[in-house]
Design a protein around this motif. Sequence first.
Motif, mmCIF file in Angstrom:
data_model
loop_
_atom_site.group_PDB
_atom_site.id
_atom_site.type_symbol
_atom_site.label_atom_id
_atom_site.label_comp_id
_atom_site.label_asym_id
_atom_site.label_seq_id
_atom_site.Cartn_x
_atom_site.Cartn_y
_atom_site.Cartn_z
ATOM 1 N N LYS A 256 0.845 -1.189 0.000
ATOM 2 C CA LYS A 256 0.000 0.000 0.000
ATOM 3 C C LYS A 256 0.888 1.248 0.000
ATOM 4 O O LYS A 256 1.974 1.257 0.596
ATOM 5 C CB LYS A 256 -0.919 0.029 1.226
ATOM 6 N N ILE A 257 0.419 2.309 -0.660
ATOM 7 C CA ILE A 257 1.248 3.494 -0.813
ATOM 8 C C ILE A 257 0.503 4.756 -0.390
ATOM 9 O O ILE A 257 -0.720 4.788 -0.291
ATOM 10 C CB ILE A 257 1.731 3.672 -2.272
ATOM 11 N N THR B 106 -5.375 6.128 -4.858
ATOM 12 C CA THR B 106 -6.554 5.272 -4.751
ATOM 13 C C THR B 106 -6.515 4.154 -5.785
ATOM 14 O O THR B 106 -6.809 2.992 -5.481
ATOM 15 C CB THR B 106 -7.838 6.096 -4.946
ATOM 16 N N TYR B 107 -6.169 4.508 -7.021
ATOM 17 C CA TYR B 107 -6.104 3.491 -8.072
ATOM 18 C C TYR B 107 -5.110 2.389 -7.695
ATOM 19 O O TYR B 107 -5.393 1.197 -7.851
ATOM 20 C CB TYR B 107 -5.689 4.135 -9.400
ATOM 21 N N HIS B 108 -3.954 2.771 -7.160
ATOM 22 C CA HIS B 108 -2.933 1.786 -6.798
ATOM 23 C C HIS B 108 -3.392 0.915 -5.622
ATOM 24 O O HIS B 108 -3.268 -0.314 -5.663
ATOM 25 C CB HIS B 108 -1.632 2.500 -6.429
ATOM 26 N N ASN B 109 -3.939 1.530 -4.575
ATOM 27 C CA ASN B 109 -4.257 0.796 -3.345
ATOM 28 C C ASN B 109 -5.536 -0.017 -3.434
ATOM 29 O O ASN B 109 -5.614 -1.127 -2.897
ATOM 30 C CB ASN B 109 -4.384 1.774 -2.172
ATOM 31 N N HIS B 110 -6.562 0.515 -4.098
ATOM 32 C CA HIS B 110 -7.882 -0.106 -4.044
ATOM 33 C C HIS B 110 -8.306 -0.794 -5.338
ATOM 34 O O HIS B 110 -9.253 -1.574 -5.328
ATOM 35 C CB HIS B 110 -8.934 0.945 -3.693
ATOM 36 N N ILE B 111 -7.648 -0.468 -6.436
ATOM 37 C CA ILE B 111 -8.090 -1.008 -7.726
ATOM 38 C C ILE B 111 -7.029 -1.913 -8.340
ATOM 39 O O ILE B 111 -7.281 -3.075 -8.624
ATOM 40 C CB ILE B 111 -8.440 0.145 -8.690
ATOM 41 N N LYS B 112 -5.836 -1.399 -8.529
ATOM 42 C CA LYS B 112 -4.767 -2.144 -9.178
ATOM 43 C C LYS B 112 -4.436 -3.426 -8.434
ATOM 44 O O LYS B 112 -4.172 -4.468 -9.054
ATOM 45 C CB LYS B 112 -3.523 -1.262 -9.298
#
Length: 288
Positions: free
Chosen positions: A163-164, A266-272
Amino acid sequence: MLAKAFGLPSYLIWNPLTFLIRSYLLENSCSCPACGSENFVKDGHNERKTMPDMQMLECKDCERNFSLRAGTIFYWKHASMGELFLISWIFSIGGSRRLVRKWICDIGSYCASEWFERLEKALGEANGIVPRFLDGFFQADEMEIRSFGERPLIMGVKRSDGKIFETPIPGDSALEFKSALKAADQEIGPILNLMTDGHTSYPQATEWLGITHYPVNRSEKGFVDEHGFHANGVENLWSHERGWIEAARGYNSMKTLRRAVKAHQTYHNHIKQSAAPVWSFLKILSNN
């Protein structure tokens, strides 16, 4: 809009996608914007010459008529829900306003800017729902970019599960680093131990926050010191995400740049990283 750009009839792509999104909204995230009731019935379509047809609903409790799109990023009159979903996905992956604006520029720069703001806010608001992590070991690094005539830094903090946290900061003082690290602690912390490069602002910033700091001076110790401390994880993050961040350079203020960067977080943590990225993306867009 997009169908015209690709020379395709809209019913081949956008209509089926719109139907799927409409079904998802009806089953999962639709409620009356006036009273919050989920007791509603379909009430025909709002048909206008200047906008795609919208499914209308009637609340059985307060008798208000409202659109199925109400309260979501899809509440926008210039494109169908299928088009908006695809444009949102392309933007989240690529980060370039310029690329996406080519498909919506005919409706005016003000309307385009308004839609970008709504999309970025919808994504950014999901940043507060990352599960807390008790490992306590994090890595941090910063990247300088050129945007709106300035050279702001993008600070990235990465925890050991991937997570970032990302945010732009106007300078590299210890006070600004402290503010960024404090925000990271609130979103993906608690940060107990932090591994960084040799930037001179980290020691003071981490001391103020009570974080144990492990600096790695690459010019003297290489990328990993004798104790095994390193910041390679966040460095790898920057190497993969640099293209996205550079594509976001076209923003005209720190405020809009921050929106874009937080949307990317958000895209990195919750979607990607999710098991079903498309459905995770649709869920976030539908709840805002």
